[in-house]
Scaffold this active site. Structure first.
Site, PDB file in Angstrom:
ATOM      1  N   ASP A  32      -6.695 -10.816   0.359  1.00  0.00           N
ATOM      2  CA  ASP A  32      -6.628  -9.384   0.075  1.00  0.00           C
ATOM      3  C   ASP A  32      -6.122  -8.586   1.276  1.00  0.00           C
ATOM      4  OD1 ASP A  32      -8.727  -9.101   1.882  1.00  0.00           O
ATOM      5  OD2 ASP A  32     -10.234  -8.630   0.362  1.00  0.00           O
ATOM      6  N   SER A  33      -6.235  -7.267   1.206  1.00  0.00           N
ATOM      7  CA  SER A  33      -5.709  -6.389   2.253  1.00  0.00           C
ATOM      8  C   SER A  33      -6.359  -6.629   3.610  1.00  0.00           C
ATOM      9  CB  SER A  33      -5.905  -4.925   1.847  1.00  0.00           C
ATOM     10  OG  SER A  33      -5.277  -4.660   0.611  1.00  0.00           O
ATOM     11  N   HIS A  36       0.847  -1.192   0.000  1.00  0.00           N
ATOM     12  CA  HIS A  36       0.000   0.000   0.000  1.00  0.00           C
ATOM     13  C   HIS A  36       0.884   1.244   0.000  1.00  0.00           C
ATOM     14  CE1 HIS A  36      -2.395  -3.303   1.621  1.00  0.00           C
ATOM     15  NE2 HIS A  36      -3.464  -2.661   1.158  1.00  0.00           N
TER      16      HIS A  36
END
Length: 207
Positions: free
Chosen positions: A122-123, A79
């Site tokens: 995923d995140s 990110h």
């Protein structure tokens, strides 16, 4: 959590199977078009949408029929620290454990085409599937035998837990650095502050 994982796996499998059906249908249609084209004067692809669509279908068909295979191993979800609050990046997952498979070919210009499916965490540490078609223009740097670099795009469909696993179209850029059968490949997902702006990358092995 058990329900979420079960639902995610079920929806992921449904998405992968349905996408495979779509690819197969597209490939079959394109193969029929290729047969028709071969019996007439060769066409030249211009800028009109019908020619581009026909060219895309033909590329999908040729890739679907290719005997070459790829495996994908997701390695990082980064990110962009310039576009996120620290409290968010501190709790986001950046180790996208997962796996993927694809079929690929290199065309007469040595450009890469692929049909692929991948699933990863995923995140938010939830399962996320993605399927699609990828294309990269390849470049061989100087006299470095075995090395290739590529840049291109993918036309994909994904589904996420935070969007109730509704299929979402996702066109993205692609890049890769390759040596022989091994590649480091990735994409950058654009976005706004605290949303998107993610580098997602994986290792790719061909055989």
């Amino acid at each position: 959590m058990k329900f979420d994982l079960t639902a995610a796996c079920t929806l992921s499998a449904t998405l992968l199977v349905s996408s495979g059906t779509v690819f197969a249908t597209t490939a079959n249609t394109a193969n029929k078009s290729l047969t028709t084209i071969e019996s007439h004067t060769p066409i030249s692809y211009g800028n009109n949408s019908s020619s581009l669509w026909e060219k895309f279908n033909n590329n999908v068909a040729l890739t679907w029929d290719a005997p070459n295979n790829e495996l994908y191993l997701p390695v990082i979800t980064w990110h962009n620290r310039h576009t996120y609050d620290k409290e968010k990046t501190d709790r986001y997952n950046e180790r996208p454990w997962g796996f993927g498979y694809g079929k690929y070919r290199y065309d007469e210009d040595n450009d890469w085409h692929s049909l692929y499916a991948m699933a990863f965490m995923d995140s938010h540490n939830r399962l996320e599937p993605i399927v699609g078609y990828g294309f990269q223009k390849m470049w061989i740097p100087g006299d470095l035998e075995g090395f290739r670099m590529g840049i291109g795009f993918t036309l994909s469909v994904t589904a996420r837990h935070d969007y109730y696993y509704v299929p979402i179209p996702l066109p993205l850029p692609l890049f890769s650095i390759e040596y022989d059968r091994l590649s480091f490949q990735g994409t950058y997902i654009p976005g706004t502050y605290n949303n998107g702006n993610v580098l997602f990358a994986w290792l790719r092995w061909q055989w």
